[in-house]
Write an enzyme that holds these catalytic residues in place. Structure first.
Site, mmCIF file in Angstrom:
data_model
loop_
_atom_site.group_PDB
_atom_site.id
_atom_site.type_symbol
_atom_site.label_atom_id
_atom_site.label_comp_id
_atom_site.label_asym_id
_atom_site.label_seq_id
_atom_site.Cartn_x
_atom_site.Cartn_y
_atom_site.Cartn_z
ATOM 1 N N VAL A 291 -20.976 65.388 -8.463
ATOM 2 C CA VAL A 291 -20.343 64.229 -7.827
ATOM 3 C C VAL A 291 -18.842 64.413 -7.950
ATOM 4 O O VAL A 291 -18.319 64.601 -9.057
ATOM 5 C CB VAL A 291 -20.782 62.907 -8.484
ATOM 6 C CG1 VAL A 291 -20.104 61.735 -7.796
ATOM 7 C CG2 VAL A 291 -22.290 62.758 -8.426
ATOM 8 N N ASN A 489 -15.508 88.798 -6.942
ATOM 9 C CA ASN A 489 -16.000 90.154 -6.718
ATOM 10 C C ASN A 489 -15.070 90.966 -5.828
ATOM 11 O O ASN A 489 -13.895 91.101 -6.123
ATOM 12 C CB ASN A 489 -17.425 90.098 -6.163
ATOM 13 C CG ASN A 489 -18.386 89.395 -7.098
ATOM 14 O OD1 ASN A 489 -18.227 89.453 -8.312
ATOM 15 N ND2 ASN A 489 -19.379 88.714 -6.561
ATOM 16 N N GLY A 540 -13.730 69.745 -12.879
ATOM 17 C CA GLY A 540 -13.277 68.501 -13.495
ATOM 18 C C GLY A 540 -11.921 68.608 -14.153
ATOM 19 O O GLY A 540 -11.317 69.683 -14.244
#
Length: 595
Positions: A291, A489, A540
């Protein structure tokens, strides 16, 4: 005193005064030409003559094994250049790594992944210190196109080498199997018995199983050592910016626009993850993986992040002290508190947010609404939501359906109907990431036509295979509003420049996404700003490797604002159902009551 001695003294005196007058005249002339302090004058002269010195070139690359933000091995690449005949360390970059192994995987799976990661980093270090160091020596660090071309050719050769090795192994394996078969009848018959049993079992499965959904595409194999390609490309881009005395975001913008300096630049809107939902927990909800909060465009990045922090603190407080949150008594009178008690606070995820589980989507969204209301904010006006569904993790291939709740399954068509109802009921959700698997192309078209004018339908899982994204100047994925690009990568800076150019031309938004296993390197933020990404998905507001990137975004905002080069831009949705009509304009982000 003799006459000859007197003549010598007169001659020396004349030369002294003549030289003094010449010196004065030269000083007067220099002052007229360069009215500077002597130290400044020397600096100006040094700068003038430096124009005639040889341009800096790469003289050495150094690769080494370091640790990322979660203590896993990754690659660091340093660039050294010859500047005015002296070897000088210019910059370094640390690569983020990508892994599909979940945090709660089996110990043997995690151990195998760690071994493969160690081997891959070891190979990448060898590539940088040996082949790439020799190959890129004497190259202009500002020539990103040539550097990436050489890196691409080197990687293609490594792919061919691996294919040849695998071909030889397969050939040898077939020869060994053929030799076993020719050893004699006893061995042959004993081996055939279990095969017949297996055939019977597999036949029963085929008669029972019906799988209407197309199978998942196999994951793109990651060539061991591929981090060297992405790490070197990014390090050269940083070196080019340093040599040019410009920040990396401006250097990237110049590369994208063919050296045309943009007068104004926009900042990507941050998608800040506040909750990481466990799909394998004891709770029922499986539909939601992340979320994210998206601040309104009217706010600066500084204001938006501060607002997200306030909401995050309130959510944490509600989870720690559920009985003391505002409105809990009213909920208990209605009987809601006993039916849907708030889930317990768990731990901080590697994404830098709370890891938690829920029993229903409504429980999750109502809790977020309460958290906002408790601090005087309203979802849909003061903050918006984005949900990462990660639908590829939900498919039950035995049933051919998505498991959205424990024991609750929906077909791809039913998923589309569910999302339409969700957005109508909760219009503050303005982005869905991976609402469907990339294989369900018909349903992607359906959901885009139904919801494209109300929210962004974003593909992230499809974008992990950057090497397969582009075909004939087109993005080779299902219909969608935008794509999450990750620098992992063998990704090269030139790849991102090309892909974002194609996305811009197709009116799709670019989202630069942080890897699940991030490093402390902040270059991703500069790339997002320079490439003109609309969103930046960093995880976050916790863990140093992620907070460092948010701090870099704030620093760029401050710099652009100080230079008067910061341009505001509205969010725009594309109405896929009507975009073919001439003169049709995209819808600007609507207020909640308009939905």
């Amino acid at each position: 005193m003799e006459a000859s001695e007197r003549r010598r003294l007169r001659r020396e005196a004349a030369e002294y005064y003549r030289g003094h007058r010449v010196a004065e005249r030269m000083e007067d002339a220099l002052n007229a030409l360069f009215p500077l302090h002597p130290e400044d004058l020397y600096g100006e002269l040094a700068n003038y003559f430096s124009k005639f010195s040889k341009a800096p070139v790469i003289c050495k690359l150094v690769g080494r094994k370091v640790l990322d933000g979660v203590g896993q091995p990754t690659l660091e690449v340093e660039v050294y250049c010859t500047v005015k005949n002296y070897e000088k360390r210019i910059c370094s970059t640390v690569m983020a790594t990508h892994s599909q192994i979940p945090e709660n995987a089996l110990p043997e799976t995690i151990e195998a992944d760690e071994k493969e990661r160690n081997d891959s980093v070891h190979t990448a270090v060898e590539w940088v210190n040996e082949a790439l160091n020799t190959m890129l020596r004497d190259l202009d660090p500002a020539d990103q196109c040539q550097a990436d071309k050489m890196l691409g050719e080197y990687f293609a050769n490594k792919i061919e080498e691996k294919k040849e090795i695998e071909k030889q192994k397969e050939k040898k394996k077939k020869e060994e199997e053929a030799a076993k078969v020719t050893r004699g009848p006893p061995s042959y018959y004993s081996a055939s018995t279990p095969k017949q049993k297996n055939r019977g079992k597999s036949g029963k499965k085929v008669s029972v199983e019906v799988n209407p959904s197309p199978p998942a595409e196999p994951a793109e194999p990651v060539l061991r050592g591929s981090l060297a390609i992405g790490g070197t490309s990014l390090a050269i881009a940083k070196a080019g910016a340093t040599i040019s005395h410009v920040p990396l975001y401006l250097h990237t913008a110049l590369l994208k626009h063919n050296q045309g300096s943009p007068k104004e630049m926009t900042l990507p809107l941050p998608m800040v993850t506040v909750l990481n939902c466990e799909k394998n927990s004891l709770t029922k909800l499986k539909l939601v993986k992340e979320v994210m909060l998206i601040p309104p465009v009217e706010l600066s990045c500084q204001q938006g992040i501060e607002r997200v922090l306030d909401i995050q603190k309130e959510i944490t407080r509600m989870l720690e002290f559920p009985g003391k949150r505002p409105g809990s008594q009213a909920d208990s009178r209605k009987g809601k508190a006993q039916k849907t008690p708030p889930p317990p606070l768990k731990r901080i995820s590697h994404l830098g947010c709370l890891t938690i589980g829920y029993d229903s989507l409504e429980q999750l969204l109502l809790q977020l609404q309460r958290a906002c209301n408790n601090i005087g904010l309203e979802l849909g006006t003061d903050m918006y939501l984005a949900i990462n569904c990660a639908a590829h993790e939900l498919m039950d291939y035995g049933k051919g359906k998505y498991e959205i709740l424990t024991g609750t399954f929906k077909s791809p068509d039913e998923m589309v109907a569910m999302y339409v109802e969700m957005i109508n009921n909760f219009p503050f959700i303005i982005a869905l990431i991976d609402p469907l698997r990339k294989e369900d192309s018909e349903q992607w078209s359906s959901i885009c036509c139904a919801l494209g004018s109300k929210c962004y339908l974003i593909a992230e899982d499809a974008a992990t295979q950057i090497s397969k994204l582009k075909t004939d100047q087109n993005i080779n994925i299902a219909m969608c509003s935008g794509v999450v690009l990750k620098y992992i990568n063998q990704t090269k800076v030139s790849d991102l420049i090309e892909l974002t150019g194609i996305l811009d031309g197709q009116r799709r938004v670019t989202i630069l996404g942080s890897s699940e296993r991030e490093s402390s390197d902040e270059s991703l933020v500069d790339l997002a700003v320079g490439l003109g990404a609309r969103f930046l998905k960093l995880g976050g507001l916790c863990r140093g490797e992620r907070v460092a990137k948010y701090n870099r975004l704030l620093a760029i905002e401050e710099e652009l604002a100080a230079n008067g080069a910061l341009r505001e831009e509205k969010l725009e949705f594309v109405d896929f159902a009507e975009e073919s009509q001439p003169g049709q304009l995209p819808d600007v982000l609507p207020a909640p009551e308009q939905d």
